[in-house]
Design a protein around this motif. Sequence first.
Motif: not given
Length: 262
Positions: A101-106, A141-143, A149-152
């Motif tokens: 889902k390309r989301i950060l969960t809280e 390390c490539p990120t 994804e996070l920004l989009a």
Amino acid sequence: RDAYDHAFILFALATVYALDQDAQVRAEIDALLAFLDGHLRSPHGGVHEGLPVSLPRRQNPHMHLFEAMIACFEATHDLSFQNRAGEFFALFLANLYDKQKRILTEYFEEDWSKIEPVSVEPGHQAEWVWLLKGFERITGCPTGQRRAELLATALRYRDEATGCLIDEGDDSGNIRRSTRRLWPQTEVAKAWIAQAESGEAGAADEARTALVRLERHYLSHPVRGGWYDQFDRDGKSLVDTIPASSFYHVLCAVTEADQVLG
């Protein structure tokens, strides 16, 4: 004993140590790390919220501990801090970030299972973009993929009238809280600055646009150097005071803009 607070103490100590490498400050860093290792580490990975141990587990203190470990490495050049930052990066990939889902969960249970309904804070999505760039800087390390994804995803949660990030959404891209605080706007500016530092086409212009938006809606305050902290969906200010907690975010955004954009 709160993990979030300890992260910022560590961050502060690293900042002070970088000034003149004072041995007493380094001893304080080591003592705090010993406390984290001895009392706050969770057998499931990461750290407990604090003492006494409580739930839910949150990504937020882990994000700031990640930030603190990067700062400690930059201040000391001690490779152990690279390794510690790497542990939080691994936690991000394994538990905090949903790759599908390309989301950060809280919020999480003790074993890192997600608490439903999932809360998404677009400001934190943007903040991780900047932090991942910092991790890439100290490790190589490539990120780039995860940053993009996070920004989009963060940009899906915007107020239509102003283009500002809202405070909270769900994992389907819907808005849960249409209020909009100051700090997410500083973090999306920092995210674009990080992308500009990486040479992403158009990122510098997006960063400048985000900074103009920040100035127009939040920093144009009757008190010189002050700010509006939160608005409702109609643009009404919801906070009568100028919370000091937001100063960290404003200062970081302005500093990053000065260093990268000039």
